[in-house]
Design an enzyme around this catalytic site. Structure first.
Site, PDB file in Angstrom:
ATOM      1  N   TYR A 124       0.820  -1.214   0.000  1.00 25.37           N
ATOM      2  CA  TYR A 124       0.000   0.000   0.000  1.00 25.37           C
ATOM      3  C   TYR A 124       0.855   1.266   0.000  1.00 25.37           C
ATOM      4  O   TYR A 124       2.068   1.221   0.130  1.00 25.37           O
ATOM      5  CB  TYR A 124      -1.028  -0.002   1.122  1.00 25.37           C
ATOM      6  CG  TYR A 124      -0.576  -0.164   2.559  1.00 25.37           C
ATOM      7  CD1 TYR A 124       0.700   0.148   2.989  1.00 25.37           C
ATOM      8  CD2 TYR A 124      -1.496  -0.599   3.509  1.00 25.37           C
ATOM      9  CE1 TYR A 124       1.068   0.008   4.313  1.00 25.37           C
ATOM     10  CE2 TYR A 124      -1.147  -0.735   4.845  1.00 25.37           C
ATOM     11  CZ  TYR A 124       0.142  -0.426   5.245  1.00 25.37           C
ATOM     12  OH  TYR A 124       0.479  -0.562   6.558  1.00 25.37           O
ATOM     13  N   GLU A 125       0.170   2.405  -0.192  1.00 20.84           N
ATOM     14  CA  GLU A 125       0.799   3.725  -0.358  1.00 20.84           C
ATOM     15  C   GLU A 125       1.777   3.755  -1.533  1.00 20.84           C
ATOM     16  O   GLU A 125       2.816   4.397  -1.474  1.00 20.84           O
ATOM     17  CB  GLU A 125       1.516   4.158   0.934  1.00 20.84           C
ATOM     18  CG  GLU A 125       0.619   4.261   2.136  1.00 20.84           C
ATOM     19  CD  GLU A 125      -0.599   5.136   1.913  1.00 20.84           C
ATOM     20  OE1 GLU A 125      -0.568   5.990   1.012  1.00 20.84           O
ATOM     21  OE2 GLU A 125      -1.602   4.952   2.619  1.00 20.84           O
ATOM     22  N   GLY A 126       1.410   3.060  -2.600  1.00 20.50           N
ATOM     23  CA  GLY A 126       2.281   2.954  -3.757  1.00 20.50           C
ATOM     24  C   GLY A 126       3.183   1.763  -3.605  1.00 20.50           C
ATOM     25  O   GLY A 126       4.066   1.746  -2.736  1.00 20.50           O
TER      26      GLY A 126
END
Length: 585
Positions: free
Chosen positions: A436-438
């Site tokens: 997550y978060e890229g």
């Protein structure tokens, strides 16, 4: 069976010696009130909260998970009381602006706090971790009335925040999102659409949740250039619930105490944040903060894994070791940490966690300098370095966190694979941070294509200058001369890697995409070499009887001898990337 003690001793070493942060604070208008003693008190109290309140809820929260019923989410037993204690202690306000009720403490102290939270209870910390980024986003882009109305609620803990990007058809490619925002006569917007994988999208910890939502205006261009950002509160000012509905939570591999929600916006009332069709620029303020926090999750997992593996290896006796410490008599069975294979693993855990800590806190310190540096040039340099380091922190730290949790589990043997020893939970919890978060692949592309090739290596040259300066200082110290020379060689290798990427990209546009997965860990390992070179050098300035003098030097030497050669494999990967990859049939 889970053990965690906040590593205050090493935190103090990094903040006071590795960074020399108190000296910087004393010359800062923003932090002139702060000294090393006060900073230590803050971290000590934060450590007590984590150790006494959060650690006992980690395993039980994993077993219970969250419950979903009729659109409502109940968090595991004890989570709500822990949040009340968090608010009563004033912790939400730690690094927030004093203008909105915050304490205005440095980001480097917040980085230390976040490490402890994630090491203690990753799932619980998911609810609070996004608040700092939400505050920064609203301060930078929200209208004044929005700031005055909602920032005090976030700072006081009356409200928590979410980041609503992902949709069923739009994961990493946010340009595919379909959520719509229709302008209303009163200046608000009516938002409609579906979001999923929203951490803390619904819960029972506090009354209000402020959703920061990406959506499209009616006349928006297609793709990522047509996305706007909106603030959508769960509860409106007249007391009514907004038209935001949770229609389910995910059943996950890890962080089971964190409610990962699917949200439905049904003409929900919201307000534009920033300029129309410029939502990604506004959201990136929040995402960059989140990416540093996710990197600190990797550090937290590495530290917790190291502590528990060390304790288990000291207590568990198996077989005779081929060698023992001086003065230790032979016995039929020795502690695991006497055995070379386990000794090497434990040293890797220590070297990695302590090295990552120095780097993570350095980025927090750079964030402080970017906002409060003494000169415009100092602020600009800190901003540039932070932008370059953010994808490395996010991807390299989280990859190491998962890998080191796996290494620690190996120390436990078969016991590590069962629930009695919670190292298996650490392994499960740590895996999501790579996604997550890229995802880490996206971070690698961002680093090489945008942050290095995109500015013709300007930020990289700034970084190499910092590293080269440390190498020269260390080379002038008799105890650290070999480390300084080794760091100089790694700086030269990174320079060569950059030149190779420039040359190959000019010949093959796909090359940097194939090479990015090798370039980022090469940077990460070079940064760890920098961290350990500086750690060993500044430790020589400690008192003669301070055990950290020898500990830091020995661990630095171990890192250079045993772990840093991995960089050669990633350098070879950059050369291998000159060969194209076949497409799968």
């Amino acid at each position: 069976m889970w053990h965690y003690q906040p590593p205050l001793r090493d935190m103090q070493f990094v903040i006071e010696h590795w960074l020399d942060a108190p000296a910087t604070w004393q010359h800062s208008e923003a932090f002139g009130f702060l000294d090393a003693s006060l900073a230590s008190q803050v971290l000590e109290q934060a450590g007590l909260f984590c150790q006494d309140v959060l650690v006992p809820l980690n395993a039980s929260g994993d077993r219970q998970g969250c419950r979903f019923e009729d659109g409502n989410v109940s968090t595991p037993e004890g989570f709500k009381a822990a949040y009340r204690a968090w608010v009563e202690g004033g912790w939400p306000a730690l690094a927030c602006s004093e203008q909105h009720g915050g304490q205005g403490l440095p980001q480097v102290l917040d980085a230390a706090l976040q490490e402890m939270l994630y090491a203690s209870n990753h799932a619980w910390a998911m609810y609070t971790g996004i608040v700092q980024g939400a505050c920064l986003c609203l301060q930078a882009h929200a209208p004044q009335w929005i700031q005055e109305r909602y920032l005090p609620d976030l700072v006081s803990g009356q409200a928590l925040a979410t980041m609503c990007l992902t949709e069923p058809q739009a994961g990493s490619d946010v340009g595919l999102l379909r959520s719509r925002a229709q302008p209303q006569a009163d200046g608000s917007h009516a938002l409609s659409g579906n979001k999923l994988f929203i951490s803390g999208g619904e819960h029972d910890l506090c009354d209000d949740i402020l959703h920061l939502v990406l959506a499209r205006l009616p006349d928006a261009p297609v793709g990522s250039r047509g996305i706007s950002l909106f603030l959508v509160p769960r509860r409106l000012d007249d007391g009514r619930l907004n038209a935001v509905r949770c229609d389910g939570i995910e059943h996950k591999m890890g962080i089971k105490g964190s409610a990962t929600c699917s949200l439905v916006f049904e003409q929900a009332q919201g307000w534009l944040i920033g300029q129309p069709n410029q939502g990604l620029a506004a959201m990136f303020v929040m995402m960059n903060s989140a990416r540093l926090h996710v990197g600190l999750q990797g550090l937290g997992h590495a530290e917790a894994a190291w502590q528990n593996a060390r304790q288990y290896a000291a207590e568990r006796r198996q077989m005779r070791a081929p060698c023992r410490p001086p003065g230790v008599a032979a016995s039929a069975a020795d502690p695991l940490h006497y055995h070379p294979a386990m000794r090497r693993t434990l040293l890797e855990l220590r070297a990695s966690s302590e090295g990552l800590r120095a780097l993570g806190y350095w980025v927090g310190h750079l964030l402080d300098q970017a906002d409060h540096g003494a000169t415009p040039a100092a602020r600009a340099q800190a901003t540039q370095l932070t932008g370059l380091l953010t994808p490395i922190i996010k991807a390299f730290f989280t990859e190491r966190g998962f890998y080191l949790a796996s290494q620690a589990l190996q120390v436990f043997g078969g016991y590590g694979y069962v629930g009695e020893f919670a190292i298996e939970q650490t392994l499960r919890d740590s895996r999501i941070a790579m996604i997550y978060e890229g995802s880490n692949e996206i971070q690698a592309n961002d680093l090489l294509l945008r942050k290095v090739l995109g500015d013709n290596g300007e930020a990289l040259q700034q970084l190499l200058a910092v590293l080269d300066n440390e190498a020269r200082l260390a080379a002038g110290s008799p105890a650290c001369q070999a480390l300084g020379e080794g760091l100089q060689q790694r700086c030269q290798a990174l320079e060569q890697a950059w030149q190779l990427c420039v040359e190959q990209t000019a010949l093959d546009a796909e090359y940097p995409y194939r090479a990015a997965g090798s370039f980022l860990p090469l940077c990460g390992l070079t940064l760890l070499a920098f961290a350990w070179t500086r750690a060993a050098r500044v430790a020589q300035g400690l008192a003669e009887d301070d055990p950290r003098r020898l500990e830091k030097l020995q661990t630095a030497q171990f890192f250079f001898t045993w772990l840093l050669p991995e960089a050669d494999r990633h350098m070879a990967g950059l050369h291998s990337a000159r060969s194209t990859l076949p497409f799968l049939g």
